[in-house]
Design a protein around this motif. Structure first.
Motif, PDB file in Angstrom:
ATOM      1  N   LEU A 194     -14.858  -9.519  49.847  1.00 48.05           N
ATOM      2  CA  LEU A 194     -14.542 -10.680  48.739  1.00 48.05           C
ATOM      3  C   LEU A 194     -15.752 -12.073  49.209  1.00 48.05           C
ATOM      4  O   LEU A 194     -16.498 -12.409  48.429  1.00 48.05           O
ATOM      5  CB  LEU A 194     -13.189 -11.120  48.525  1.00 48.05           C
ATOM      6  N   ALA A 198     -18.853 -13.390  47.287  1.00 47.58           N
ATOM      7  CA  ALA A 198     -18.868 -14.790  46.739  1.00 47.58           C
ATOM      8  C   ALA A 198     -20.200 -15.384  47.214  1.00 47.58           C
ATOM      9  O   ALA A 198     -20.696 -16.198  46.525  1.00 47.58           O
ATOM     10  CB  ALA A 198     -17.647 -15.354  47.226  1.00 47.58           C
ATOM     11  N   PRO A 365     -10.579 -14.408  42.867  1.00 46.10           N
ATOM     12  CA  PRO A 365     -11.745 -14.425  41.804  1.00 46.10           C
ATOM     13  C   PRO A 365     -11.481 -14.925  40.453  1.00 46.10           C
ATOM     14  O   PRO A 365     -12.464 -15.575  39.952  1.00 46.10           O
ATOM     15  CB  PRO A 365     -11.527 -12.703  41.552  1.00 46.10           C
ATOM     16  N   GLN A 366     -10.122 -14.947  39.907  1.00 44.77           N
ATOM     17  CA  GLN A 366      -9.803 -15.540  38.642  1.00 44.77           C
ATOM     18  C   GLN A 366     -10.044 -17.302  39.003  1.00 44.77           C
ATOM     19  O   GLN A 366     -10.370 -17.769  37.907  1.00 44.77           O
ATOM     20  CB  GLN A 366      -8.479 -15.328  38.340  1.00 44.77           C
ATOM     21  N   TRP A 385     -19.957 -12.286  37.648  1.00 50.13           N
ATOM     22  CA  TRP A 385     -19.085 -12.499  38.731  1.00 50.13           C
ATOM     23  C   TRP A 385     -18.155 -11.229  38.404  1.00 50.13           C
ATOM     24  O   TRP A 385     -17.867 -10.299  39.446  1.00 50.13           O
ATOM     25  CB  TRP A 385     -18.346 -13.667  38.834  1.00 50.13           C
ATOM     26  N   LEU A 389     -17.716  -8.048  41.115  1.00 52.51           N
ATOM     27  CA  LEU A 389     -16.221  -7.656  41.566  1.00 52.51           C
ATOM     28  C   LEU A 389     -16.056  -5.950  41.029  1.00 52.51           C
ATOM     29  O   LEU A 389     -15.669  -5.410  41.802  1.00 52.51           O
ATOM     30  CB  LEU A 389     -15.259  -8.285  40.852  1.00 52.51           C
TER      31      LEU A 389
END
Length: 399
Positions: A194, A198, A365-366, A385, A389
């Motif tokens: 993750l 990012a 992520p949210q 994005w 993911l």
């Protein structure tokens, strides 16, 4: 439209060539969609005009900026050719600005093909404050502010005019889509995957540094749920130094609750009821130690004792974070943390978050999507994005 000049009735009459105007529009659009910092003055002017009640003021400002970027001699307050240095603003709006914005999905706040046919500008020769009676507030005040913008635009020429137009387009791209927040399905990525994702995401398209700012805000959301307040990039009116602030109730009636995420808060506190305890600055360009120490001085002047400086330009030279932290403490009494690796930033945020590890990984992520919206990132950034993911999750599940 012809790019020519004529004398009539003692007045110099000008025209704006449609082909050249389209070229200037595309040049400005490339700047608006890139990483270059644009004039803060025109970011602020465009945003304030766009927040007004009169939607027509926005395309009028855009028309004037486009005309000045194409022909420096035109009168930015003119609507028709019958005034000194006059040009056909209606023609520029109808034949260039509106169709180009439609093609590139840029929101001008109006939907008609000829926005300058609306009141109070319809059939008028020039913009002047008496177009709206003084007792008609707030419309009269908004018109007077628009006139001040047009008067400033009248001095623009060449590169400065193109950059002002680019600032206008950037704001309209940002604010035209600011209400959209994409809902993601919770994934199951590990922290290394993750954080690497990012880092890649913010560098694929920096959007003038706004993606980096969104990342910092989302990381702080994990550490301080419900207490993170973010300001738009290049906003000269922001209350505190930096881009993201941690704020707590000025006079809390009880212990600060940290059991909810920022997106789940009910009614946020007003600015008057909050106290800034930490401020963060995010930069996606190379910075110097001097710039960071200047940020520290601004924190000290504002009475803020803790600062976070995130410099995530991949080619950033060594900033000697320990030395900077020592200087900040000795000179200004400010506790400073300098971070140059976005992966480390996210790892630290997860480590210090009051939330369980699994919840951090699913929530981040949210949170980033929400902050992309808050920092006015382009409408495609959230989908980009989400696509990254989805691809990473598929790869993770396949291994």
């Amino acid at each position: 439209m012809q790019n020519n000049m004529a004398q009539g009735g003692g007045k110099k009459v000008l025209s704006v060539h449609a082909g050249q105007a389209r070229e200037r529009f595309l040049e400005a659009l490339a700047l608006a969609q890139g990483d270059e910092e644009l004039p803060a003055e025109w970011i602020e002017r465009t945003r304030k005009v766009g927040q007004g009640g009169s939607a027509t003021n926005t395309p009028l400002l855009g028309t004037a900026l486009l005309a000045k970027a194409t022909n420096k001699d035109v009168n930015a307050l003119a609507l028709q050719t019958k005034v000194h240095r006059g040009y056909s603003a209606r023609g520029v709006a109808k034949n260039v600005l509106v169709p180009m914005c439609v093609e590139h999905e840029i929101d001008l706040r109006t939907t008609g093909a000829e926005p300058l046919n609306n009141q109070p500008f319809f059939a008028k020769l020039q913009v002047f404050k008496e177009l709206i009676p003084e007792d008609k507030q707030p419309a009269r005040a908004e018109l007077e502010y628009l006139i001040s913008c047009l008067e400033a635009a009248d001095y623009l020429e060449g590169e400065s005019a193109v950059h002002a137009l680019a600032a206008f387009l950037r704001v309209r791209i940002e604010d035209g889509n600011k209400a959209t927040v994409l809902e993601l399905e919770a994934g199951a990525l590990t922290l290394p995957v993750l954080s690497a994702l990012a880092k890649e995401f913010i560098n694929v398209n920096r959007e003038g540094g706004r993606r980096g700012q969104a990342l910092v805000a989302a990381c702080l959301d994990l550490v301080h749920p419900g207490m993170v307040y973010a300001d738009a990039i290049n906003d000269p009116s922001r209350r505190v130094p930096g881009d993201v602030a941690i704020e707590v109730p000025s006079q809390p009636s009880g212990p600060v609750q940290e059991s909810v995420l920022a997106a789940e808060l009910a009614e946020p506190l007003s600015a008057a009821d909050r106290t800034v305890v930490l401020s963060a600055e995010a930069k996606q360009k190379a910075v110097t130690q001097s710039e960071i120490l200047q940020f520290v001085e601004r924190l000290a002047a504002a009475g803020i004792g803790k600062g976070l400086y995130v410099a995530v330009e991949p080619n950033q030279t060594d900033l000697d974070a320990d030395k900077l932290a020592q200087k900040a403490q000795e000179r200004n009494g400010v506790l400073l943390e300098v971070v140059t690796d976005p992966e480390r930033l996210l790892a630290n945020a997860v480590q210090w978050s009051p939330l369980p590890l699994e919840q951090c990984l699913k929530s981040f992520p949210q949170l980033l999507v929400q902050r992309l919206k808050d920092f006015h990132c382009g409408k495609d950034s959230q989908h980009e994005w989400a696509d990254m993911l989805t691809a990473a999750t598929a790869d993770h599940e396949a291994t």
